[in-house]
Design an enzyme around this catalytic site. Structure first.
Site, short mmCIF file in Angstrom:
data_model
loop_
_atom_site.label_atom_id
_atom_site.label_comp_id
_atom_site.label_asym_id
_atom_site.label_seq_id
_atom_site.Cartn_x
_atom_site.Cartn_y
_atom_site.Cartn_z
N ASP A 258 4.41 24.21 -75.68
CA ASP A 258 3.11 23.79 -75.25
C ASP A 258 1.90 24.71 -76.07
OD1 ASP A 258 0.96 22.36 -73.90
OD2 ASP A 258 0.59 24.21 -72.85
N GLU A 263 -1.65 29.03 -83.10
CA GLU A 263 -2.36 27.80 -82.70
C GLU A 263 -3.79 27.87 -82.87
OE1 GLU A 263 -0.99 27.89 -78.23
OE2 GLU A 263 -3.23 28.16 -77.88
P1 NAD Z 1 1.59 35.95 -63.34
O1 NAD Z 1 0.93 37.19 -63.81
O2 NAD Z 1 1.61 35.42 -61.93
O3 NAD Z 1 3.02 36.21 -63.73
C1 NAD Z 1 3.59 36.82 -64.85
C2 NAD Z 1 4.71 37.53 -64.47
O4 NAD Z 1 5.25 38.07 -65.73
C3 NAD Z 1 4.84 38.72 -63.34
O5 NAD Z 1 5.90 38.50 -62.32
C4 NAD Z 1 5.14 39.97 -64.31
O6 NAD Z 1 5.77 40.84 -63.36
C5 NAD Z 1 6.05 39.21 -65.49
N1 NAD Z 1 5.87 40.21 -66.50
C6 NAD Z 1 4.98 40.93 -66.82
N2 NAD Z 1 5.53 41.75 -68.10
C7 NAD Z 1 6.88 41.21 -68.31
C8 NAD Z 1 8.06 41.51 -69.14
N3 NAD Z 1 7.58 42.63 -70.21
N4 NAD Z 1 9.02 40.98 -69.14
C9 NAD Z 1 9.11 39.99 -68.16
N5 NAD Z 1 8.25 39.57 -67.21
C10 NAD Z 1 7.19 40.40 -67.22
O7 NAD Z 1 1.18 34.81 -64.31
P2 NAD Z 1 1.25 33.43 -64.22
O8 NAD Z 1 -0.10 32.67 -63.62
O9 NAD Z 1 2.64 32.90 -63.79
O10 NAD Z 1 1.04 32.92 -65.88
C11 NAD Z 1 2.32 33.28 -66.63
C12 NAD Z 1 1.83 32.90 -68.03
O11 NAD Z 1 1.39 31.59 -68.27
C13 NAD Z 1 0.38 33.54 -68.34
O12 NAD Z 1 0.66 34.88 -68.84
C14 NAD Z 1 -0.05 32.83 -69.52
O13 NAD Z 1 -0.04 33.39 -70.65
C15 NAD Z 1 0.73 31.46 -69.32
N6 NAD Z 1 -0.24 30.04 -68.95
C16 NAD Z 1 -0.25 29.25 -69.84
C17 NAD Z 1 -1.00 28.01 -69.66
C18 NAD Z 1 -1.07 26.84 -70.50
O14 NAD Z 1 -1.92 25.91 -70.43
N7 NAD Z 1 0.03 26.63 -71.11
C19 NAD Z 1 -2.08 27.93 -68.49
C20 NAD Z 1 -1.66 29.36 -67.75
C21 NAD Z 1 -1.14 30.35 -68.01
#
Ligand code: NAD
Length: 344
Positions: A258, A263
C-alpha cells in the site's frame, strides 16, 4: 484561526469543513504539496495542515518560522516526513496518533486475501466471461504463520484478524508489550526467528533509521521460499529493488504494497495517460503476484472523520491552551510522544 491545508484531495474537505466550522478553524485548501517552493503559500496563516508526502525539512521549517507560522498539524500518525530534530524549539508538530487502526489492518487483510485467492485475477476474468479456473489455486490461511513486525495499534488489530483465521503469530517489536503474547498462538521472537518462521510477513512499525529497508536482500535471504510480504506501513521499510529481484527469483511468493519508497512522486495522482518513469514500480505492478494500492489503507469514512476531528482539536488546543496532548517533540536522541504538550 486560519490554517493552510496542503495536498488537498476532494475527500478531505467535507470532514475538515464540518469540524473546522464547529470549532472556529478555517482552512484554505491548496492542492499542491508543502515543499520549499510552496511554503510561501502559508504566509499569513496560523499553521499548516499536512499529510504523509508533504515535506517538512529544515528549509521548509525555516520558511515557516520566517513567516511566523508556528503550527505544523499532521493529519496522519507517521511523522517520518518531518525533520523532528530541526523542528525542536521552532514549530509545534501535532499529529493524529490513532484514527482507525481497523481501517489499515482490515485493508492489509483485504490485500492478503486478494493476493493469495487471486481475486484480482478472477475479477478481470469473469468480467470478460472467462470462467476458467486455471492458475487460480490459492492456499488456506488457517494454520499458517504470520510474522508481524510492530505490535502497536495497527499490528495488534491485524493480529486479532489473523487469529480469527486460525493463524499462528510470530511478533517482533523493539518495545514488546507485556500483555500481547499468549505463549501459545502469539509469540515474541527475534527478527531472525520471525524471518525464518513466517509464511507471511506484515510490516506495522514506523519508518526510522533502524527500520529503513528492514526488508532487504539480506533479510529476504533468511525467509522461507514463497513468503508473502505485506507493507501497509511506510514504503522505505522495503528495499524495492531487493523485493523485485526476490519476486523474479521466486524467493518471495507474493507482495502486497500500500506504500512505496518513491511514492511521493506518484501516489494519490492520476498517471493513467502517462509513461510511468519509475521502472521498479512499473515492473512490480506488472507482476501477477504483486498488488499495489496507492496509500489507501487509511481511507474509510470513520478514519476521515476521526482524522479531521482530532486535527482540528489539536490546532484549537495549541492556539488556545498553548499545549496539546498530541504534540511531538524530539528528546534524548529519538522522537517521542510529548505527553504534556510543554515541549519548547
Ligand atoms: P504505533 O505507534 O501504535 O505502533 C508502532 C509499533 O512499532 C510500536 O509498538 C513500536 O514499539 C514499534 N516499533 C518502533 N520501532 C520499532 C523497530 N525498530 N522495530 C520494530 N518495531 C518497532 O503505530 P500504528 O498506529 O500501529 O501505525 C504503524 C505504522 O502504520 C505507522 O508508523 C505508519 O507508518 C503506518 N500507517 C500507514 C497507514 C496507511 O494508510 N497505509 C495509515 C496509518 C499508519
Amino acid at each position: 484561526m486560519k490554517i493552510a491545508f496542503f495536498d488537498t484531495k476532494p475527500y478531505d474537505k467535507p470532514s475538515f469543513d464540518k469540524y473546522g466550522e464547529k470549532m472556529g478553524v478555517s482552512f484554505k485548501y491548496f492542492e499542491t504539496k508543502l515543499t520549499e517552493d510552496t511554503a510561501g503559500l502559508a504566509n499569513g496563516f496560523d499553521g499548516v495542515c499536512v499529510f504523509v508526502n508533504d515535506v517538512v525539512n529544515a528549509k521548509v521549517i525555516d520558511k515557516l518560522c520566517e513567516m511566523g507560522v508556528k503550527i505544523v498539524a499532521l493529519r496522519c500518525a507517521g511523522f517520518n516526513n518531518v525533520d523532528m530534530k530541526y523542528a525542536f524549539g521552532k514549530v509545534h508538530v501535532l499529529r493524529v496518533p490513532a484514527y482507525s487502526p481497523y481501517a489499515v489492518a482490515e485493508h492489509t487483510m483485504a490485500l492478503l486475501l486478494t493476493s493469495i485467492r487471486r481475486i484480482h485475477k478472477a475479477y478481470i476474468r469473469t468480467r470478460d466471461f472467462n470462467f476458467s479456473l486455471a492458475g487460480m489455486t490459492g492456499f488456506d490461511l488457517h494454520g499458517k504463520t504470520v510474522g508481524i513486525i510492530g505490535t502497536g495499534k495497527i499490528g495488534r488489530v491485524f493480529a486479532d484478524i489473523c487469529r480469527g483465521f486460525g493463524m499462528k503469530i510470530l511478533a517482533y517489536d523493539k518495545y514488546p508489550s507485556d500483555n500481547f503474547a499468549d505463549g501459545d498462538n502469539i509469540k515474541y521472537v527475534t527478527l531472525d526467528e520471525l524471518f525464518a518462521g513466517s509464511d507471511i510477513i506484515s510490516l506495522h512499525c514506523p519508518l526510522t533509521d533502524e527500520t529503513h529497508h528492514i526488508i532487504s536482500e539480506e533479510s529476504i535471504e533468511k525467509c522461507k521460499r514463497g513468503v508473502v510480504i505485506l507493507n501497509t506501513s511506510r514504503g522505505a521499510l522495503v528495499d524495492s529493488e531487493a523485493l523485485l529481484a526476490a519476486i523474479k527469483s521466486r524467493k518471495v511468493g507474493a507482495a502486497c504494497l500500500d506504500v512505496y519508497e518513491e511514492e511521493s512522486d506518484f501516489f494519490f495522482e492520476d498517471f493513467s495517460g502517462h509513461i510511468l518513469e519509475d521502472d521498479t514500480l512499473a515492473r512490480l505492478i506488472s507482476m501477477p503476484n504483486v498488488i499495489v494500492t496507492s496509500h489507501q489503507a487509511f481511507l474509510t469514512e470513520e478514519a476521515l472523520s476521526n482524522i479531521a476531528e482530532t486535527t482540528v482539536q489539536n490546532i484549537v488546543d495549541m492556539i488556545e491552551e498553548e499545549q496539546c496532548e498530541n504534540e511531538l517533540c524530539y528528546r534524548g536522541g529519538s522522537a517521542k510522544d510529548c505527553k504534556n504538550g510543554k515541549c519548547f
